[in-house]
Write an enzyme that holds these catalytic residues in place. Structure first.
Site, PDB file in Angstrom:
ATOM      1  N   CYS A 196       0.861  -1.187   0.000  1.00 14.14           N
ATOM      2  CA  CYS A 196       0.000   0.000   0.000  1.00 14.14           C
ATOM      3  C   CYS A 196       0.896   1.236   0.000  1.00 14.14           C
ATOM      4  O   CYS A 196       2.106   1.132   0.226  1.00 14.14           O
ATOM      5  CB  CYS A 196      -0.948  -0.002   1.193  1.00 14.14           C
ATOM      6  SG  CYS A 196      -0.155   0.198   2.802  1.00 14.14           S
ATOM      7  N   PRO A 197       0.361   2.425  -0.251  1.00 12.35           N
ATOM      8  CA  PRO A 197       1.197   3.618  -0.395  1.00 12.35           C
ATOM      9  C   PRO A 197       2.100   3.911   0.796  1.00 12.35           C
ATOM     10  O   PRO A 197       3.256   4.251   0.629  1.00 12.35           O
ATOM     11  CB  PRO A 197       0.173   4.741  -0.607  1.00 12.35           C
ATOM     12  CG  PRO A 197      -0.963   4.064  -1.278  1.00 12.35           C
ATOM     13  CD  PRO A 197      -1.037   2.707  -0.644  1.00 12.35           C
TER      14      PRO A 197
END
Length: 570
Positions: free
Chosen positions: A118-119
């Site tokens: 995920c970011p």
């Protein structure tokens, strides 16, 4: 275990359909049923059922009276109900279903490898990995999951494991290097399906995965990516994820410089001191690289490695023009899409193909991006950023409170989803322009949601199941560390009551933070960065915002949530 599948035909009532799907999943989970739901609305088909899922199903639930494509289920026993029936009592709907036919033979055990990312590389990465591992165990398959988190890859997949795998699952909200999976059957997904319904994702992967690396497959993938609504957002989040370490390091070092040498630690009078050196490292090096890193890795997400140099150089041009993070975003997209276009349209003899990634694409991509920034995009974006900065710095009274309400509420709305990340990316980007108040409002809003839930599980235990009360302690730790995703398990069980409570508390916390003029110079860390001198201003008001928002969230949960049916207070 026999699988039940459902199709919801909603037409224009897409929101009702999604709520009905979630209600069915929770009701099925409560009785240990294997369940897959396809939603058909005027926005398209969500979680489409594959041929393998239909073939293995024992019964079908048809919800609604819109287009259901029911001909697919001619050989299966079907039951029709309305969306209102499901929203009213999903458990009762499942209880009315006829007994399924005898279970079909168990499918052959499959070997699966997966990558989750995920970011920010924190909560969603590991929650998705856990969801896939539990799903594979329940389905009788073998899985190995590599997590690409904030400290790099863990449990890395070996070449032998990849070769032996029947299918590859990529559950990521940012771009992941797929080169090592060439020739393998592969399915790409966001992290949310892995977290919410890992069984359905693995079932879909086994039925629908396509070979990665073939010419036709690559062409179709490019078209799908170009048409995907989440494409540009996903590229932006990839850039943000690579930018964050520069912002964190630079912000903390600047705060330490101010702690040792005062707010003028950067001037020549302090030359030779530790404070001056810390400011040079943090302010003149780390934060200078912030915008180039954002642009470079945004371009990398679009055009792979050939996009890095044009993106970073374009980002530095944007920074020199005063266009800041907005200019960096523009440079990243120009460099990424421009370089990708050049790569696809420049045809060279086979013996000269090696010149493209090391000479032709970097030079032409950089030229295209640099000229576009200097002559077309840079000036207007710099003026826009200057106007935005002036407006934000001049905000007082009701306008500041309104922005705080908006940012705080957005942070709690989907807890790490697109709305949360949009507020966070906006606030983080403004650090390069020395606008720190939005970052403070965003972080206090992000901490408030899990802390409020944790407090509610202690004060109002009758509103939560025993499992939820146990999870409250974990939510408290995650909230203190500014990991908003700690509230996701509670919101997933009761979204219509929990999410409004979280948004209310976080919005009020953000508004109080902005009303005190609190400023935060680092983009992460939660309460653990607050003791650092000058990391946050108006510390008393900031802590008040956190306490008020947390208490308000807990009280709202007490008011809105119904007593848990089986809750027992220890």
């Amino acid at each position: 275990m026999t699988t039940t599948i459902a199709v919801i035909g909603a037409g224009a009532r897409s929101t009702h359909a999604l709520l009905a799907a979630e209600a069915l999943r929770r009701a099925a989970q409560a009785i240990g049923a294997v369940f897959a739901v396809e939603v058909r609305s005027d926005r398209g088909v969500l979680n489409a059922l594959g041929d393998a899922q239909i073939a293995s199903a024992g019964r079908v639930l048809l919800v609604g009276n819109e287009d259901l494509d029911a001909d697919r289920f001619a050989s299966l026993e079907t039951t029709a109900v309305s969306i209102e029936d499901v929203l009213s009592d999903a458990a009762a709907v499942l209880a009315r279903l006829p007994e399924p036919p005898p279970a079909k033979a168990v499918a052959t055990q499959m070997h699966i490898v997966a990558v989750t990312s995920c970011p920010t590389g924190i909560a969603h990465t590991f929650m998705a990995a856990e969801g896939l591992q539990q799903a594979a165990k329940a389905l009788g398959h073998v899985i190995r999951v590599e997590t690409q988190g904030s400290v790099g890859a863990r449990d890395g997949l070996s070449e032998a494991e990849i070769r032996a795998a029947d299918v590859v699952v990529i559950a990521a909200d940012r771009e992941v290097d797929l080169a090592r999976f060439a020739g393998k059957r592969l399915l790409k997904s966001a992290t949310k399906p892995a977290i919410n319904d890992g069984k359905a994702l693995l079932t879909r992967a086994l039925a629908e995965a396509t070979v990665h690396g073939g010419a036709a497959q690559a062409s179709n993938a490019k078209k799908a990516e170009a048409n995907a609504r989440s494409g540009p957002y996903k590229h932006l989040m990839t850039g943000v994820s690579f930018m964050l370490p520069f912002v964190v390091a630079g912000g903390l070092l600047i705060a330490l410089a101010f702690a040792f040498g005062g707010i003028y630690a950067y001037d020549d009078a302090h030359r030779g001191t530790l404070a001056h050196a810390l400011f040079q490292i943090g302010g003149k090096a780390a934060l200078v690289l912030m915008v180039p890193a954002l642009a470079g890795y945004l371009a990398y997400s679009i055009a792979d490695r050939p996009g890095i140099a044009p993106g970073m150089i374009g980002g530095l041009v944007a920074a020199n023009l005063g266009a800041g993070f907005l200019g960096g975003i523009a440079a990243g997209f120009i460099a990424g899409y421009g370089t990708d276009w050049l790569n696809r349209h420049i045809k060279l003899p086979r013996n000269l193909e090696g010149l493209k990634p090391v000479l032709i694409l970097p030079v032409l991509g950089t030229l295209l991006t640099g000229l576009a920034m200097i002559y077309v995009v840079g000036g207007p974006v710099a003026e826009l950023l200057a106007a935005l900065t002036t407006w934000l710095r001049g905000m007082q009274g009701s306008s500041a409170i309104l922005l705080g309400l908006l940012l705080g509420g957005m942070m709690a709305f989907d807890m790490g989803g697109p709305v949360n990340k949009a507020a966070y990316a906006f606030s983080t980007g403004l650090l390069a322009s020395e606008v720190y108040s939005p970052m403070a409002a965003a972080m206090v809003g992000g901490m408030t949601a899990p802390l409020g839930v944790a407090l509610a599980t202690r004060l109002f235990a009758d509103r939560f199941t025993a499992e939820e009360r146990e999870a409250g302690s974990a939510a408290a730790v995650l909230g203190l560390a500014f990991v908003t995703e700690g509230a996701i398990p509670f919101a997933a069980r009761d979204p219509l009551r929990v999410i409004p409570s979280l948004v209310l508390g976080s919005a009020v916390a953000g508004a109080i933070s902005m009303s005190f003029g609190a400023e935060l110079k680092v983009p992460h860390g939660g309460v653990f960065v607050l003791p650092i001198p000058n990391a946050v201003t108006s510390l008393g008001g900031y802590l008040l915002a956190l306490v008020v928002g947390t208490v308000l969230t807990a009280v709202a949960l007490r008011v809105l949530k119904k007593p848990a049916p089986l809750a027992t207070v220890a």
